[in-house]
Design a protein around this motif. Structure first.
Motif, PDB file in Angstrom:
ATOM      1  N   LEU A  28     -24.825  50.510  17.945  1.00 22.58           N
ATOM      2  CA  LEU A  28     -25.192  49.335  18.735  1.00 22.58           C
ATOM      3  C   LEU A  28     -23.986  48.795  19.508  1.00 22.58           C
ATOM      4  O   LEU A  28     -24.114  48.420  20.678  1.00 22.58           O
ATOM      5  N   THR A  29     -22.829  48.789  18.869  1.00 22.92           N
ATOM      6  CA  THR A  29     -21.609  48.343  19.541  1.00 22.92           C
ATOM      7  C   THR A  29     -21.296  49.240  20.737  1.00 22.92           C
ATOM      8  O   THR A  29     -20.953  48.755  21.823  1.00 22.92           O
ATOM      9  N   GLN A  46     -23.927  48.644  23.481  1.00 27.28           N
ATOM     10  CA  GLN A  46     -23.646  47.343  24.108  1.00 27.28           C
ATOM     11  C   GLN A  46     -22.515  47.475  25.121  1.00 27.28           C
ATOM     12  O   GLN A  46     -22.576  46.916  26.211  1.00 27.28           O
ATOM     13  N   SER A  47     -21.477  48.245  24.769  1.00 27.70           N
ATOM     14  CA  SER A  47     -20.326  48.371  25.668  1.00 27.70           C
ATOM     15  C   SER A  47     -20.534  49.413  26.767  1.00 27.70           C
ATOM     16  O   SER A  47     -19.743  49.466  27.712  1.00 27.70           O
ATOM     17  N   PRO A 106     -23.766  50.223  28.732  1.00 25.43           N
ATOM     18  CA  PRO A 106     -25.185  50.161  29.103  1.00 25.43           C
ATOM     19  C   PRO A 106     -25.590  51.359  29.949  1.00 25.43           C
ATOM     20  O   PRO A 106     -24.834  51.803  30.815  1.00 25.43           O
ATOM     21  N   VAL A 119     -32.426  47.849  20.623  1.00 26.69           N
ATOM     22  CA  VAL A 119     -32.102  48.745  21.733  1.00 26.69           C
ATOM     23  C   VAL A 119     -33.372  49.090  22.498  1.00 26.69           C
ATOM     24  O   VAL A 119     -34.439  49.241  21.899  1.00 26.69           O
ATOM     25  N   ARG A 134     -30.013  50.851  26.312  1.00 22.55           N
ATOM     26  CA  ARG A 134     -29.456  49.522  26.608  1.00 22.55           C
ATOM     27  C   ARG A 134     -29.732  48.619  25.415  1.00 22.55           C
ATOM     28  O   ARG A 134     -30.783  48.724  24.789  1.00 22.55           O
ATOM     29  N   SER A 135     -28.795  47.740  25.126  1.00 22.68           N
ATOM     30  CA  SER A 135     -29.041  46.794  24.031  1.00 22.68           C
ATOM     31  C   SER A 135     -29.933  45.667  24.532  1.00 22.68           C
ATOM     32  O   SER A 135     -29.873  45.271  25.689  1.00 22.68           O
ATOM     33  N   GLY A 157     -30.424  42.745  20.004  1.00 22.72           N
ATOM     34  CA  GLY A 157     -29.260  43.552  19.629  1.00 22.72           C
ATOM     35  C   GLY A 157     -27.960  42.805  19.873  1.00 22.72           C
ATOM     36  O   GLY A 157     -27.042  42.837  19.040  1.00 22.72           O
ATOM     37  N   GLN A 158     -27.885  42.120  21.003  1.00 29.09           N
ATOM     38  CA  GLN A 158     -26.692  41.331  21.305  1.00 29.09           C
ATOM     39  C   GLN A 158     -26.533  40.195  20.304  1.00 29.09           C
ATOM     40  O   GLN A 158     -25.424  39.904  19.858  1.00 29.09           O
ATOM     41  N   LEU A 195     -25.170  41.580  17.014  1.00 24.59           N
ATOM     42  CA  LEU A 195     -23.730  41.818  17.089  1.00 24.59           C
ATOM     43  C   LEU A 195     -22.934  40.520  17.020  1.00 24.59           C
ATOM     44  O   LEU A 195     -21.910  40.447  16.332  1.00 24.59           O
TER      45      LEU A 195
END
Length: 180
Positions: free
Chosen positions: A97-98, A101-102, A104, A135, A150-151, A155-156, A159
């Protein structure tokens, strides 16, 4: 095992190296800073291995360093796992997920490369992240064979929620080797 100098191992002209006179058995040792092991066998199966003692020492030190890094990585993973307890995330899901997220719009192969895991594992991890709504998986508009990731807002939020716990988990305890 035999130990002999480089010249002593060479067969005299007209004689094969695998002849019994050349393949003698003695103890391993060091000659001029080189360890030489010579195993006797039937003709044509004599095996000689020459290992630079300095190189052997360097390899063993590198192995020790790698084992130390693996030990530290295991400790970090355990601390992160404790920080993620009570959430829908595991260490692997958090890592994926990290990364998503970083990055996309990344593909599954990007996840595999970034996390250094088999593609089947990446698929299972992303499937769970899609199931929990962390996601979005969509077909690439440029290449319909490619899936992009894409998150989501959920998801964001996941995190952001676990970040303080992971930071609190802190760096690993110093080991004997890392202390001056």
């Amino acid at each position: 095992m035999t130990l002999e100098s480089e010249d002593a191992r060479r067969a005299p002209p007209g004689q094969r190296k695998s002849d019994p006179e050349i393949c003698r058995t003695v103890r391993p040792g060091v000659v001029f800073g080189r360890a030489v092991w010579h195993a006797e066998g039937p003709p044509r199966t004599g095996v000689t291995a020459v290992v630079e003692t300095g190189l052997k020492r360097q390899v063993m030190e590198a192995v020790e360093d790698v084992l130390g890094l693996l030990r530290e990585a295991s400790q970090v993973a355990a601390r992160i796992e404790n920080a993620l307890a009570g959430t829908d995330l595991t260490v692997d899901r958090w890592r994926a997920l990290t990364f998503i997220q970083s990055s996309p719009g990344c593909s599954m192969s990007d996840v595999v490369d970034a996390l250094v895991i088999p593609s089947t594992s990446a698929t299972r991890i992303v499937d769970v992240l899609v199931e929990i709504g962390a996601v979005f998986r969509t077909v690439s508009p440029r290449d319909r064979r490619r899936t992009t990731l894409r998150s989501s807002a959920h998801g964001q939020a996941l995190l952001r929620a676990v970040e303080p716990e992971i930071v609190r988990a802190g760096p690993p305890e110093p080991t004997e080797k890392s202390v001056p």
